[in-house]
Write an enzyme that holds these catalytic residues in place. Sequence first.
Site, short mmCIF file in Angstrom:
data_model
loop_
_atom_site.label_atom_id
_atom_site.label_comp_id
_atom_site.label_asym_id
_atom_site.label_seq_id
_atom_site.Cartn_x
_atom_site.Cartn_y
_atom_site.Cartn_z
N LYS A 22 0.83 -1.21 0.00
CA LYS A 22 0.00 0.00 0.00
C LYS A 22 0.87 1.27 0.00
CE LYS A 22 -2.55 2.75 3.35
NZ LYS A 22 -1.49 3.54 4.01
N ASN A 23 1.80 1.34 0.94
CA ASN A 23 2.53 2.60 1.09
C ASN A 23 3.49 2.87 -0.07
OD1 ASN A 23 1.15 3.28 3.36
ND2 ASN A 23 2.77 2.70 4.81
N CYS A 117 -5.18 8.22 8.89
CA CYS A 117 -5.39 7.71 10.24
C CYS A 117 -5.04 8.78 11.28
CB CYS A 117 -4.54 6.47 10.47
SG CYS A 117 -5.06 5.06 9.48
N ARG A 122 1.05 14.48 13.52
CA ARG A 122 1.48 14.26 12.13
C ARG A 122 1.75 15.56 11.36
NH1 ARG A 122 -1.53 9.03 9.59
NH2 ARG A 122 0.52 8.64 8.78
N ILE A 124 3.78 18.34 8.90
CA ILE A 124 4.46 18.15 7.61
C ILE A 124 5.57 19.20 7.41
CG2 ILE A 124 2.55 16.97 6.42
CD1 ILE A 124 1.99 19.73 5.05
N GLN A 126 8.72 18.97 7.76
CA GLN A 126 9.92 18.52 7.05
C GLN A 126 9.70 18.45 5.54
OE1 GLN A 126 12.93 18.15 8.75
NE2 GLN A 126 11.56 19.10 10.25
N ASP A 307 3.51 0.30 12.25
CA ASP A 307 2.31 -0.22 11.58
C ASP A 307 2.02 -1.68 11.93
OD1 ASP A 307 1.86 2.19 10.44
OD2 ASP A 307 2.32 1.61 8.38
C1 UD1 Z 1 4.22 6.77 6.86
C2 UD1 Z 1 3.24 5.68 6.53
C3 UD1 Z 1 2.61 5.12 7.79
C4 UD1 Z 1 3.68 4.69 8.78
C5 UD1 Z 1 4.70 5.80 9.00
C6 UD1 Z 1 5.89 5.36 9.85
C7 UD1 Z 1 2.41 6.28 4.36
C8 UD1 Z 1 1.30 6.85 3.56
N1 UD1 Z 1 2.22 6.24 5.67
O1 UD1 Z 1 3.47 7.82 7.48
O2 UD1 Z 1 1.80 4.00 7.43
O3 UD1 Z 1 3.06 4.41 10.01
O4 UD1 Z 1 5.22 6.26 7.74
O5 UD1 Z 1 6.50 4.24 9.29
O6 UD1 Z 1 3.43 5.86 3.83
N2 UD1 Z 1 7.12 14.04 11.39
C9 UD1 Z 1 7.40 15.35 11.68
N3 UD1 Z 1 7.45 16.26 10.65
C10 UD1 Z 1 7.22 15.90 9.36
C11 UD1 Z 1 6.92 14.56 9.07
C12 UD1 Z 1 6.88 13.64 10.11
O7 UD1 Z 1 7.63 15.71 12.84
O8 UD1 Z 1 7.27 16.76 8.48
C13 UD1 Z 1 7.08 13.04 12.49
C14 UD1 Z 1 5.71 12.37 12.64
O9 UD1 Z 1 4.84 13.09 13.46
C15 UD1 Z 1 6.11 11.02 13.24
C16 UD1 Z 1 7.47 10.74 12.59
O10 UD1 Z 1 7.95 11.97 12.11
O11 UD1 Z 1 6.28 11.13 14.61
C17 UD1 Z 1 7.41 9.76 11.45
O12 UD1 Z 1 6.39 10.12 10.56
P1 UD1 Z 1 6.48 9.75 9.00
O13 UD1 Z 1 7.55 8.75 8.78
O14 UD1 Z 1 6.51 11.02 8.23
O15 UD1 Z 1 5.08 9.07 8.77
P2 UD1 Z 1 4.09 9.27 7.59
O16 UD1 Z 1 4.85 9.57 6.32
O17 UD1 Z 1 3.01 10.20 8.02
#
Ligand code: UD1
Length: 420
Positions: A22-23, A117, A122, A124, A126, A307
């Site tokens: 999926k991802n 979810c 969460r 963005i 970064q 996950d």
């Molecule tokens: C992706 C996956 C999700 C999985 C997660 C971690 C997809 C669509 N989703 O989610 O299934 O659970 O990776 O393996 O692929 N963070 C920040 N700033 C940012 C981005 C992230 O602080 O700009 C933090 C988040 O809050 C979290 C951590 O970094 O604590 C990891 O998040 P991230 O790896 O970005 O997860 P997703 O991409 O949202």
Amino acid sequence: MEKLVITGGTSLKGEVTISGAKNAAIAILPATLLIDGVCNIENVPNISDVRAYCEILETLGAKITWKGKNEIEIDTRNLSCTDAPLDLTSKFRASYYLLGALLGRCGKAVVGMPGGCKLGARPIDQHIKAFEALGATVDVSQGKILAKADKLVASSIYMDVVSVGATINAMLAAVLAEGTTIIDNVAKEPHIVDVANFLNTMGADIRGAGTDVIKINGVKKLTGNATYSVVPDQIEAGTFMIAAVASKGDILIKNCITKHLEPLTSKILEVGAHVEDIDGDNIRVWCDSRPKKANLKTLPYPGFPTDLQPQMGVVLAIADGTSIINETIFESRFQYTEELNKMGATISPQGTRAIFEGVPKLTGAPVYSTDLRAGAALIIAGIIADGVTEVYNLQHIDRGYENIEDKFRNLGAKIERVSE
Ligand code: UD1
């Protein structure tokens, strides 16, 4: 409204074939926007997030042709729009990849604030930091994100947190940027390697995916005209591995990459179950006694995946002894524990950790899936519980698992989807 009705008490036995990830799929689909050509994608999981993504791509001018249940041809030669439909994009998380892809190809992207979810804050930041480093301006207001650039120019980017989404988004934006971009402290999940492999097959020059540093030599154009097959879903494979342990079953999991499953394999061995890596692509998991207690901590790959935390939580809920899970990625990932407690579990969530006092058995109850992986955990719990479990909120589960009840039914589970 639909629900799953599960009559529990089954030991799962047999074979299951794993679908495409999926991802990876929901990053590769937006990545096709970077191609000025046609590409063919195989092993695409037929799940609602993928179908929603296809709908979004069509509104942007892409031509999508399903060539079978799991194969799509995408023609992105004539994009007509850079504003993604807000109602669709705000429904799921991975819509944020439209920002990197549209910015890279067209120099502009408008996308609704990503949904998905509810696992915690969460942010963005970064993603935005990476786009700005490449020369874009980003404005977040009125529930949408607007990213714009006259021209993207390569840069050196250091990620403050290891983020799957930000790593892929930065990669997407940098593929067509002028010069060589270096992204440091990146995530290393298998689907990051898969997206890089896909883009390279279509003409990009990305090196180092799967390590801490990714180097992208910008190219003028991606031409496509190639076929790519999506990597097997390590989380789906892990879900069935855990189901074998929880149900004291014996399952051969086919079409997976066993190397990607090592963090889970070691935890499964720790709780006293058995794993046989058949040939790198097939893995057998079986369990003949009550699982033993174990502690676990979720971490970015190659650590234990967040996950798979809720599914493993079911094993620890019935383990002999007291276990502790530390969740370091998403602060709200223990919502499923309240549902398991309705089934007789004794779990105390305390912020980012939860204490599991193992009980000998769970009992059936009506339960509500709070997110995608929580839903998978509740299905496993229903299969091993005494009596009947009804799982509600299937829209979460359908986002990420292809034919989940058929796959469990083939392993002997008594599970039916019922419309109310
Ligand atoms: C992706 C996956 C999700 C999985 C997660 C971690 C997809 C669509 N989703 O989610 O299934 O659970 O990776 O393996 O692929 N963070 C920040 N700033 C940012 C981005 C992230 O602080 O700009 C933090 C988040 O809050 C979290 C951590 O970094 O604590 C990891 O998040 P991230 O790896 O970005 O997860 P997703 O991409 O949202």
